[in-house]
Design a protein around this motif. Structure first.
Motif, PDB file in Angstrom:
ATOM      1  N   GLU A   1      21.288   7.627  -6.069  1.00  0.00           N
ATOM      2  CA  GLU A   1      21.169   9.078  -6.147  1.00  0.00           C
ATOM      3  C   GLU A   1      20.540   9.606  -4.852  1.00  0.00           C
ATOM      4  OE1 GLU A   1      22.001  11.491  -8.279  1.00  0.00           O
ATOM      5  OE2 GLU A   1      23.102  10.049  -9.493  1.00  0.00           O
ATOM      6  N   PRO A   2      21.178  10.576  -4.181  1.00  0.00           N
ATOM      7  CA  PRO A   2      20.635  11.096  -2.910  1.00  0.00           C
ATOM      8  C   PRO A   2      19.203  11.612  -3.023  1.00  0.00           C
ATOM      9  CG  PRO A   2      22.889  11.852  -3.224  1.00  0.00           C
ATOM     10  CD  PRO A   2      22.482  11.180  -4.503  1.00  0.00           C
ATOM     11  N   ALA A   3      18.871  12.215  -4.163  1.00  0.00           N
ATOM     12  CA  ALA A   3      17.513  12.761  -4.322  1.00  0.00           C
ATOM     13  C   ALA A   3      16.464  11.659  -4.267  1.00  0.00           C
ATOM     14  CB  ALA A   3      17.406  13.528  -5.636  1.00  0.00           C
ATOM     15  N   ILE A   4      16.816  10.474  -4.749  1.00  0.00           N
ATOM     16  CA  ILE A   4      15.868   9.361  -4.716  1.00  0.00           C
ATOM     17  C   ILE A   4      15.629   8.918  -3.278  1.00  0.00           C
ATOM     18  CG2 ILE A   4      15.530   6.959  -5.409  1.00  0.00           C
ATOM     19  CD1 ILE A   4      17.144   7.614  -7.950  1.00  0.00           C
ATOM     20  N   VAL A   5      16.695   8.825  -2.509  1.00  0.00           N
ATOM     21  CA  VAL A   5      16.566   8.442  -1.099  1.00  0.00           C
ATOM     22  C   VAL A   5      15.723   9.464  -0.351  1.00  0.00           C
ATOM     23  CG1 VAL A   5      17.822   7.986   1.033  1.00  0.00           C
ATOM     24  CG2 VAL A   5      18.791   7.260  -1.155  1.00  0.00           C
ATOM     25  N   GLN A   6      15.993  10.744  -0.557  1.00  0.00           N
ATOM     26  CA  GLN A   6      15.254  11.796   0.132  1.00  0.00           C
ATOM     27  C   GLN A   6      13.771  11.743  -0.217  1.00  0.00           C
ATOM     28  OE1 GLN A   6      17.237  15.395  -1.023  1.00  0.00           O
ATOM     29  NE2 GLN A   6      19.113  14.921   0.131  1.00  0.00           N
ATOM     30  N   THR A   7      13.471  11.520  -1.492  1.00  0.00           N
ATOM     31  CA  THR A   7      12.069  11.471  -1.907  1.00  0.00           C
ATOM     32  C   THR A   7      11.369  10.248  -1.343  1.00  0.00           C
ATOM     33  OG1 THR A   7      12.707  12.589  -3.958  1.00  0.00           O
ATOM     34  CG2 THR A   7      10.533  11.585  -3.896  1.00  0.00           C
ATOM     35  N   LEU A   8      12.051   9.113  -1.341  1.00  0.00           N
ATOM     36  CA  LEU A   8      11.465   7.898  -0.770  1.00  0.00           C
ATOM     37  C   LEU A   8      11.133   8.067   0.706  1.00  0.00           C
ATOM     38  CD1 LEU A   8      13.452   4.860  -2.216  1.00  0.00           C
ATOM     39  CD2 LEU A   8      10.985   5.184  -2.275  1.00  0.00           C
ATOM     40  N   MET A   9      11.973   8.830   1.400  1.00  0.00           N
ATOM     41  CA  MET A   9      11.773   9.028   2.830  1.00  0.00           C
ATOM     42  C   MET A   9      10.789  10.147   3.143  1.00  0.00           C
ATOM     43  SD  MET A   9      13.578   6.581   3.824  1.00  0.00           S
ATOM     44  CE  MET A   9      13.507   6.824   5.596  1.00  0.00           C
ATOM     45  N   GLY A  10      10.174  10.712   2.095  1.00  0.00           N
ATOM     46  CA  GLY A  10       9.122  11.701   2.316  1.00  0.00           C
ATOM     47  C   GLY A  10       9.568  13.133   2.302  1.00  0.00           C
ATOM     48  N   PHE A  11      10.755  13.404   1.740  1.00  0.00           N
ATOM     49  CA  PHE A  11      11.251  14.773   1.717  1.00  0.00           C
ATOM     50  C   PHE A  11      11.286  15.336   0.306  1.00  0.00           C
ATOM     51  CE2 PHE A  11      13.149  12.813   5.487  1.00  0.00           C
ATOM     52  CZ  PHE A  11      12.680  13.682   6.454  1.00  0.00           C
ATOM     53  N   GLY A  12      10.367  14.899  -0.526  1.00  0.00           N
ATOM     54  CA  GLY A  12      10.321  15.403  -1.892  1.00  0.00           C
ATOM     55  C   GLY A  12       9.721  16.786  -1.972  1.00  0.00           C
ATOM     56  N   PRO A  13       9.696  17.389  -3.168  1.00  0.00           N
ATOM     57  CA  PRO A  13       9.152  18.731  -3.337  1.00  0.00           C
ATOM     58  C   PRO A  13       7.655  18.767  -3.123  1.00  0.00           C
ATOM     59  CG  PRO A  13       9.658  17.742  -5.465  1.00  0.00           C
ATOM     60  CD  PRO A  13      10.214  16.835  -4.423  1.00  0.00           C
ATOM     61  N   LEU A  14       7.127  19.946  -2.826  1.00  0.00           N
ATOM     62  CA  LEU A  14       5.701  20.133  -2.638  1.00  0.00           C
ATOM     63  C   LEU A  14       4.965  19.952  -3.957  1.00  0.00           C
ATOM     64  CD1 LEU A  14       5.737  23.261  -0.304  1.00  0.00           C
ATOM     65  CD2 LEU A  14       5.405  20.871   0.355  1.00  0.00           C
ATOM     66  N   GLN A  15       3.703  19.567  -3.867  1.00  0.00           N
ATOM     67  CA  GLN A  15       2.913  19.318  -5.061  1.00  0.00           C
ATOM     68  C   GLN A  15       1.688  20.219  -5.090  1.00  0.00           C
ATOM     69  OE1 GLN A  15       2.957  17.234  -7.813  1.00  0.00           O
ATOM     70  NE2 GLN A  15       5.104  16.840  -7.360  1.00  0.00           N
ATOM     71  N   SER A  16       1.166  20.411  -6.305  1.00  0.00           N
ATOM     72  CA  SER A  16      -0.089  21.162  -6.445  1.00  0.00           C
ATOM     73  C   SER A  16      -1.244  20.278  -6.003  1.00  0.00           C
ATOM     74  CB  SER A  16      -0.268  21.590  -7.901  1.00  0.00           C
ATOM     75  OG  SER A  16      -0.327  20.457  -8.737  1.00  0.00           O
ATOM     76  N   ALA A  17      -2.441  20.825  -6.009  1.00  0.00           N
ATOM     77  CA  ALA A  17      -3.598  20.097  -5.487  1.00  0.00           C
ATOM     78  C   ALA A  17      -4.030  18.950  -6.401  1.00  0.00           C
ATOM     79  CB  ALA A  17      -4.764  21.055  -5.280  1.00  0.00           C
ATOM     80  N   SER A  18      -3.868  19.097  -7.706  1.00  0.00           N
ATOM     81  CA  SER A  18      -4.353  18.081  -8.628  1.00  0.00           C
ATOM     82  C   SER A  18      -3.264  17.073  -8.954  1.00  0.00           C
ATOM     83  CB  SER A  18      -4.850  18.731  -9.926  1.00  0.00           C
ATOM     84  OG  SER A  18      -3.804  19.456 -10.531  1.00  0.00           O
ATOM     85  N   GLY A  19      -3.662  15.789  -9.057  1.00  0.00           N
ATOM     86  CA  GLY A  19      -2.707  14.746  -9.392  1.00  0.00           C
ATOM     87  C   GLY A  19      -2.472  14.663 -10.890  1.00  0.00           C
ATOM     88  N   ALA A  20      -1.352  14.088 -11.278  1.00  0.00           N
ATOM     89  CA  ALA A  20      -1.020  13.965 -12.694  1.00  0.00           C
ATOM     90  C   ALA A  20      -1.953  12.977 -13.385  1.00  0.00           C
ATOM     91  CB  ALA A  20       0.426  13.515 -12.839  1.00  0.00           C
ATOM     92  N   ASP A  21      -2.103  13.144 -14.674  1.00  0.00           N
ATOM     93  CA  ASP A  21      -2.950  12.272 -15.470  1.00  0.00           C
ATOM     94  C   ASP A  21      -2.372  10.852 -15.469  1.00  0.00           C
ATOM     95  OD1 ASP A  21      -4.817  11.335 -17.340  1.00  0.00           O
ATOM     96  OD2 ASP A  21      -3.424  11.736 -18.982  1.00  0.00           O
ATOM     97  N   PRO A  22      -3.160   9.828 -15.138  1.00  0.00           N
ATOM     98  CA  PRO A  22      -2.645   8.456 -15.093  1.00  0.00           C
ATOM     99  C   PRO A  22      -2.005   8.006 -16.398  1.00  0.00           C
ATOM    100  CG  PRO A  22      -4.796   8.574 -14.032  1.00  0.00           C
ATOM    101  CD  PRO A  22      -4.552   9.909 -14.658  1.00  0.00           C
ATOM    102  N   ALA A  23      -2.559   8.438 -17.524  1.00  0.00           N
ATOM    103  CA  ALA A  23      -1.993   8.021 -18.814  1.00  0.00           C
ATOM    104  C   ALA A  23      -0.587   8.580 -19.002  1.00  0.00           C
ATOM    105  CB  ALA A  23      -2.902   8.478 -19.957  1.00  0.00           C
ATOM    106  N   LEU A  24      -0.371   9.820 -18.577  1.00  0.00           N
ATOM    107  CA  LEU A  24       0.955  10.416 -18.685  1.00  0.00           C
ATOM    108  C   LEU A  24       1.936   9.737 -17.730  1.00  0.00           C
ATOM    109  CD1 LEU A  24       0.110  14.236 -19.000  1.00  0.00           C
ATOM    110  CD2 LEU A  24       0.803  12.640 -20.808  1.00  0.00           C
ATOM    111  N   LEU A  25       1.457   9.400 -16.543  1.00  0.00           N
ATOM    112  CA  LEU A  25       2.318   8.686 -15.599  1.00  0.00           C
ATOM    113  C   LEU A  25       2.693   7.320 -16.143  1.00  0.00           C
ATOM    114  CD1 LEU A  25       0.624   9.513 -12.173  1.00  0.00           C
ATOM    115  CD2 LEU A  25       2.768  10.430 -13.073  1.00  0.00           C
ATOM    116  N   ARG A  26       1.742   6.644 -16.766  1.00  0.00           N
ATOM    117  CA  ARG A  26       2.021   5.339 -17.367  1.00  0.00           C
ATOM    118  C   ARG A  26       3.122   5.465 -18.421  1.00  0.00           C
ATOM    119  NH1 ARG A  26       2.763   0.786 -16.491  1.00  0.00           N
ATOM    120  NH2 ARG A  26       0.802   0.648 -15.348  1.00  0.00           N
ATOM    121  N   GLU A  27       3.024   6.481 -19.248  1.00  0.00           N
ATOM    122  CA  GLU A  27       4.026   6.693 -20.292  1.00  0.00           C
ATOM    123  C   GLU A  27       5.405   6.942 -19.691  1.00  0.00           C
ATOM    124  OE1 GLU A  27       4.839   9.880 -23.929  1.00  0.00           O
ATOM    125  OE2 GLU A  27       2.802   9.566 -23.170  1.00  0.00           O
TER     126      GLU A  27
END
Length: 403
Positions: free
Chosen positions: A84-110
């Motif tokens: 998927e092109p979006a995966i390549v773009q994100t891997l290369m550092g061209f993903g969308p901008l993020q807010s200041a706070s990181g996601a909850d580790p438990a939610l990421l694990r899920e």
């Protein structure tokens, strides 16, 4: 005649046969001015036609001459790029901008565990996982950055464990979608994440993943050395013994594959019997770090070694007793059954080849369409020229996008 799409690396002979369709070979040969035997040899890849003959064949079939010429100079030896092109773009550092706070580790694990579940069990796993990986990369990387400077060491390690597990998944996905280069990048990131997590089990799993990328890149010695070095490192770190045994067994299986592909059959069999098999018996069926290690996987490797060594009778004999229905990974089951089909092909048992391939089409259609060995088996059945089997193989080729 409308010219349909065919795979860019499809050889000239297979293209001629495809466009000839139901027209009799002797009739087309007579109209072109060559013998039926010569046209048969062209279609089976035994002869390469001169340009004037190729032009005459194209004209008689009603297609441009270019339609009979492969776009690549030789057969493709790696899977086509279906990432998927979006995966390549994100891997290369061209993903969308993020807010200041990181996601909850438990939610990421899920979310990461859910993606792994889809990858190992869904019939449409490439589509399903391809839809979520780009966002996962963005959110996991952002959480990793946010926690690197935080004071909570436990939370930071949790995030890095999730990061390592995501890149394990990416390593597998990218290899199977034809991007061995990016698969190597993912494996490297997994190694670094596991080290930051200070997690010995994931550090070993990262080496297992790295070894599989090296196998895909044909670096057999490198893969074997990575596996054996990781086994030695496991002995020196504190860890639950069942985890150590299972992970060591998975690493020994990686070394077995490297030895078998290097045609060192005796070493591969010895390691399988003396290292991997006892570990599998001790650990039982499992899926430690998504390696699918256990007794069934060990027996599957016995089949693979026999097939690689050319002993198809022994491979099929062992395969008869293998039940893959309970394996947690459909990829492992798919690969095993495709190897069984290859054994039948080597024995020229085309009916059995087609039966296996049709079963695999129902079981894992996206895998079948992306696997070079499946394409080679289909084309082999077609080239043998047994009309009933060839027609069935041509229909299958059309369904998975070869024609």
């Amino acid at each position: 005649m409308e010219v349909g799409m065919v795979a860019p690396d499809l050889p000239i002979g297979d293209r001629i046969r495809h466009y000839r369709g139901a027209r009799r070979q002797d009739v087309v040969a007579g109209l072109v001015g060559i013998s039926p035997d010569y046209l048969s040899q062209i279609e089976r890849g035994l002869k390469i036609p001169s340009l004037p003959i190729l032009y005459s064949i194209a004209r008689e079939l009603g297609v441009p001459t270019a339609a009979l010429i492969a776009e690549t100079a030789g057969p493709i030896t790696t899977s086509p790029d279906t990432t998927e092109p979006a995966i390549v773009q994100t891997l290369m550092g061209f993903g969308p901008l993020q807010s200041a706070s990181g996601a909850d580790p438990a939610l990421l694990r899920e979310r990461v565990d859910g993606a792994w579940q889809k990858w190992q069990s869904s019939k449409t796993r490439f589509t399903d996982v391809g839809q979520v990986l780009a966002d996962l990369i963005t959110d996991v990387e952002h959480a990793a950055r946010a926690h690197r400077g935080a004071g909570d060491a436990s939370a930071r390690r949790d995030v890095m464990r999730v990061t390592a597990d995501l890149y394990f998944l990416l390593r597998s996905y990218l290899r199977r979608t034809g991007r061995v280069d990016l698969s190597m990048m993912a494996a490297d990131r997994a190694v670094r994440a596991a080290e930051e997590a200070d997690d010995p089990l994931r550090m070993a799993a990262a080496q297992w993943n790295l070894g599989h990328v090296l196998l895909a890149a044909q670096d057999l010695d490198g893969a074997e050395q990575v596996a054996l070095r990781a086994v030695e490192q496991l002995r020196a770190v504190p860890m639950a013994e069942p985890d150590r045994v299972a992970m060591s067994g998975a690493l020994h299986l990686l070394a077995v594959v490297a030895e078998a592909r290097g045609r060192n059959w005796s070493a591969a069999r010895k390691r399988l019997q003396e290292r991997a098999a006892p570990a599998a018996e001790q650990s039982g069926e499992g899926n430690i770090m998504w390696t699918v290690f256990g007794p069934t996987n060990v027996v599957i490797h016995c089949v693979s070694i026999a097939m690689e060594a050319g002993d198809t009778s022994e491979a099929l004999h062992v395969a008869d007793d293998v039940d893959t229905s309970r394996l947690p990974s459909m990829e492992r089951s798919f690969t095993f059954n495709l190897e069984v089909a290859r054994c039948h092909s080597l024995r020229r048992e085309d009916a059995a080849v087609l039966l296996s391939l049709r079963d695999l089409e129902q079981f894992a259609p996206e895998d079948l369409a992306r696997t070079l060995l499946a394409r080679e088996l289909i084309l082999t059945v077609i080239r043998r020229g047994r009309s009933m089997h060839a027609r069935q193989a041509e229909k299958l080729a059309e369904r998975i996008g070869v024609f």
